[in-house]
Scaffold this motif. Sequence first.
Motif, short mmCIF file in Angstrom:
data_model
loop_
_atom_site.label_atom_id
_atom_site.label_comp_id
_atom_site.label_asym_id
_atom_site.label_seq_id
_atom_site.Cartn_x
_atom_site.Cartn_y
_atom_site.Cartn_z
N THR A 274 1.70 15.52 -0.70
CA THR A 274 0.51 14.71 -0.96
C THR A 274 -0.31 15.49 -1.99
OG1 THR A 274 0.59 13.64 1.18
CG2 THR A 274 -1.54 13.68 0.08
N GLY B 173 0.83 -1.20 0.00
CA GLY B 173 0.00 0.00 0.00
C GLY B 173 0.86 1.24 0.00
N SER B 174 0.22 2.39 0.15
CA SER B 174 0.95 3.66 0.13
C SER B 174 1.81 3.84 1.38
CB SER B 174 -0.03 4.83 0.02
OG SER B 174 -0.61 4.85 -1.25
N GLY B 175 1.23 3.50 2.52
CA GLY B 175 1.97 3.67 3.76
C GLY B 175 3.24 2.83 3.77
N ARG C 113 -6.30 0.30 -4.61
CA ARG C 113 -7.75 0.20 -4.44
C ARG C 113 -8.53 1.49 -4.63
NH1 ARG C 113 -5.46 1.01 0.41
NH2 ARG C 113 -6.48 2.40 1.90
N LYS C 114 -7.85 2.63 -4.69
CA LYS C 114 -8.55 3.91 -4.74
C LYS C 114 -8.99 4.22 -6.16
CE LYS C 114 -6.49 5.12 -0.35
NZ LYS C 114 -5.62 6.01 0.43
N TYR D 108 -1.24 13.89 5.53
CA TYR D 108 -2.02 12.73 5.98
C TYR D 108 -1.46 12.24 7.33
CZ TYR D 108 -4.22 8.08 5.30
OH TYR D 108 -4.95 6.93 5.42
N SER E 160 -1.70 3.67 -4.04
CA SER E 160 -2.43 2.47 -3.63
C SER E 160 -3.24 1.97 -4.82
CB SER E 160 -3.40 2.79 -2.50
OG SER E 160 -2.78 3.56 -1.49
N ASN F 287 0.88 9.32 7.55
CA ASN F 287 2.19 9.64 6.97
C ASN F 287 3.06 10.37 7.99
OD1 ASN F 287 1.38 8.58 4.56
ND2 ASN F 287 1.35 10.52 3.42
N LEU G 156 -2.95 15.06 -3.62
CA LEU G 156 -4.39 15.21 -3.35
C LEU G 156 -4.62 14.49 -2.03
CD1 LEU G 156 -7.31 15.91 -4.14
CD2 LEU G 156 -7.34 13.87 -5.58
N GLY G 157 -5.28 15.17 -1.11
CA GLY G 157 -5.41 14.63 0.24
C GLY G 157 -6.55 13.64 0.38
N SER G 158 -6.53 12.96 1.52
CA SER G 158 -7.62 12.06 1.88
C SER G 158 -8.75 12.85 2.52
CB SER G 158 -7.06 11.04 2.88
OG SER G 158 -8.10 10.35 3.51
N ALA H 52 -1.58 8.56 -3.46
CA ALA H 52 -2.62 7.59 -3.07
C ALA H 52 -3.97 8.01 -3.65
CB ALA H 52 -2.69 7.47 -1.56
C1 LIG Z 1 -5.18 6.07 1.59
C2 LIG Z 1 -4.07 7.04 1.71
C3 LIG Z 1 -2.81 6.65 2.14
C4 LIG Z 1 -2.51 5.27 2.69
O1 LIG Z 1 -2.67 4.29 1.72
P1 LIG Z 1 -2.59 2.73 2.14
O2 LIG Z 1 -2.57 2.04 0.82
O3 LIG Z 1 -3.83 2.48 2.95
O4 LIG Z 1 -1.37 2.55 2.94
C5 LIG Z 1 -1.78 7.58 2.12
N1 LIG Z 1 -2.00 8.83 1.70
C6 LIG Z 1 -3.21 9.26 1.30
C7 LIG Z 1 -3.35 10.66 0.82
C8 LIG Z 1 -4.29 8.38 1.29
O5 LIG Z 1 -5.48 8.80 0.88
#
Ligand SMILES: *Cc1c(COP(=O)(O)O)cnc(C)c1O
Length: 361
Positions: A151, A81-83, A202-203, A106, A200, A109, A153-155, A182
């Motif tokens: 980042t 994944g991203s993390g 799945r997004k 994030y 990631s 992060n 684009l943020g979560s 991500a």
């Molecule tokens: C979802 C997300 C992550 C973490 O991604 P994982 O695949 O769950 O580790 C990191 N940064 C942002 C901006 C995210 O939206």
Amino acid sequence: MSLAERWRAARPSAAGVHVDSAACSRQSFAVIDAAASHARHEAEVGGYVAAEAAAPVLDAGRAAVRALTGRTDADVVFTTGSGHALDLLLAGWRGERTLACLPGEYGPNLMIMAANGFEMRHLPVDATGRLVVDEAATALESDPPALVHLTALGSHRGVRQPLAEFAAVCRQVGVPLIVDAAQALGHVDCAVGADATYSSSRKWMAGPRGVGVLAVRPGLLPPEALGRLDHVEANVAARVAFSVAIGEHLSAGPELVRTRLATVGRLTRETLADVPGWRVVEPADEPTAITTLESVDGLDPHRVRLWLIAERGVVTTAVGIERAPLELRVPALRISPHVDVTPDDLDVLVAALGAASLSRA
Ligand SMILES: *Cc1c(COP(=O)(O)O)cnc(C)c1O
């Protein structure tokens, strides 16, 4: 057929209204089948033989990531994944442990940065949390950190950061730029040739869960930093399926997808603008498909999310302040439809939000 119609026809129908792609998009039949076929192949020929046979698909996935990040020379590795990707990158870094990032970084992060011993400083932003590029350039020139992390684009908020402009600044100043893509990959243009980009599956790429990717400029890290990964156990079926999802994205046309997602975001914010009790956080025409809502009546987005799923079959995300602990003041409800959202879907959402408010969810 339009892009929206093709995207919808290519996957199982949703049980209700799914407006949660920033958390996890809906996979296509082809992506689901790719994972299942690989598992079947493992049973037939053995897991390690099947992995070798899948090498060309994985290579195509890596090549597509190079194209989407604008770094044809990048070393590309799959992660969980991203993390995981950020952790690998920072753990492998051999220089000074100073880093500049956004105040809206994030939350998880920030923890990975701290756990790797990085000292953080913040880049200048405006009231929406958007990087102010010229001020950032001045700050970086006067006291450059070892790394810059953006980042794109943020979560927690659908504000698109000025990635291309900032990448040019970092190049000029000579500070390596790491991009958390991500939410950005497959959503906004990431082909800026950053020193490292990770994302990631799945997004917005609509691949399976539990897989991600890291693209790194050769030489940024010592060779052993990424080489170790080859010996770590991995879900190869998920990597194969992610590669198929990236291939589907390329064949749909990344620019077409980006344009459509910008339109979807505008449509979502226009539709939600007058919903009583909620305030849309993003500017209406922000070119992303992430919209966040703050309750003006003190409703808890976590409870509203549960109510929407249980009572109306509408899937959204509750965004707690821990997602961006240095920027978010109140939790938000995140609405993140993919390219296939219809006005009817949004009408269902609006009606459901109204009912949730009445029931004091
Ligand atoms: C979802 C997300 C992550 C973490 O991604 P994982 O695949 O769950 O580790 C990191 N940064 C942002 C901006 C995210 O939206």
